[in-house]
Each structure stands twice: as structure tokens, then as C-alpha cells.
Design a protein around this motif. Sequence first.
Motif, mmCIF file in Angstrom:
data_model
loop_
_atom_site.group_PDB
_atom_site.id
_atom_site.type_symbol
_atom_site.label_atom_id
_atom_site.label_comp_id
_atom_site.label_asym_id
_atom_site.label_seq_id
_atom_site.Cartn_x
_atom_site.Cartn_y
_atom_site.Cartn_z
ATOM 1 N N VAL A 11 34.091 36.367 32.224
ATOM 2 C CA VAL A 11 35.146 34.868 32.698
ATOM 3 C C VAL A 11 36.203 36.358 33.124
ATOM 4 O O VAL A 11 36.934 35.811 32.536
ATOM 5 N N TYR A 12 36.464 35.810 34.529
ATOM 6 C CA TYR A 12 37.398 36.718 35.041
ATOM 7 C C TYR A 12 38.942 35.519 35.491
ATOM 8 O O TYR A 12 38.342 34.857 36.267
ATOM 9 N N LEU A 13 39.404 35.379 34.804
ATOM 10 C CA LEU A 13 40.596 34.058 35.095
ATOM 11 C C LEU A 13 41.695 34.723 35.770
ATOM 12 O O LEU A 13 42.973 34.392 35.870
ATOM 13 N N ASP A 14 42.124 35.494 36.059
ATOM 14 C CA ASP A 14 43.359 36.140 37.188
ATOM 15 C C ASP A 14 42.992 36.934 38.555
ATOM 16 O O ASP A 14 44.258 37.579 39.106
ATOM 17 N N ASN A 15 42.897 35.613 39.353
ATOM 18 C CA ASN A 15 42.741 35.306 40.707
ATOM 19 C C ASN A 15 44.021 35.956 41.328
ATOM 20 O O ASN A 15 43.399 36.259 41.884
ATOM 21 N N THR A 19 41.353 39.990 43.781
ATOM 22 C CA THR A 19 39.891 39.382 43.295
ATOM 23 C C THR A 19 39.047 39.823 43.839
ATOM 24 O O THR A 19 38.692 41.203 44.033
#
Length: 100
Positions: A11-15, A19
Motif C-alpha cells: 500500500v503506497y501512500l507517498d504519491n 507516482t
Amino acid sequence: MMPSNAPAKLVYLDNNATTRIDPKVLDTMIPYLDEFYGNPSSIYELGSTVGRSMEKAREKVQSLIGAKYSSEVIFTSSATEATTTAIMSALEAQPQKKRL
């Protein structure tokens, strides 16, 4: 490559920082990252080939956004360059304005 102890689903939350590239964009860009990497402003063949491809891309974006002229479409290399271009363009378009 993911470490062996990595979770099964990332789960990547640093867009905000970066991105993931859309697979369609990646497929389109691979030739320009690998084979056609010349400077599009240059007069030699490799560069002018890339320049022609950029003009075709500019025309596609022009059509997509409904711009009257392709010269209204400006490609920049970063968010900083894009922001600076937008601010400078706003200042030039309305020199009587003292604040943005």
C-alpha cells in the motif's frame, strides 16, 4: 525487487513524492527511454526524430484539452518548472497585477 520479508500487498501512500507510471504511459515511453533518447531540440537525426514525436504528442494534447494552438501546450521536466512557467506566464499576461 521486493525484500523477502515484504508484505504480500504493498500500500503506497507517498504519491506526493512520486507516482507509479501507468502501464500505457510506460509502454509508450519505453522507446524514448531506450532507443530514441536524443535531444528533441537538436538538428541531428536522432534528436529531430524525437522532436517530431514530441510535436505529435503536443498535437494530441492540444486536441484532448481543446487548445486553439499547439503552441499553448508546454511540456516541462518537473513540477517546479511547470509552476514557475505558470507564474511567469500569469505575470506576463497581466503586468498591471501586483499580486498573484
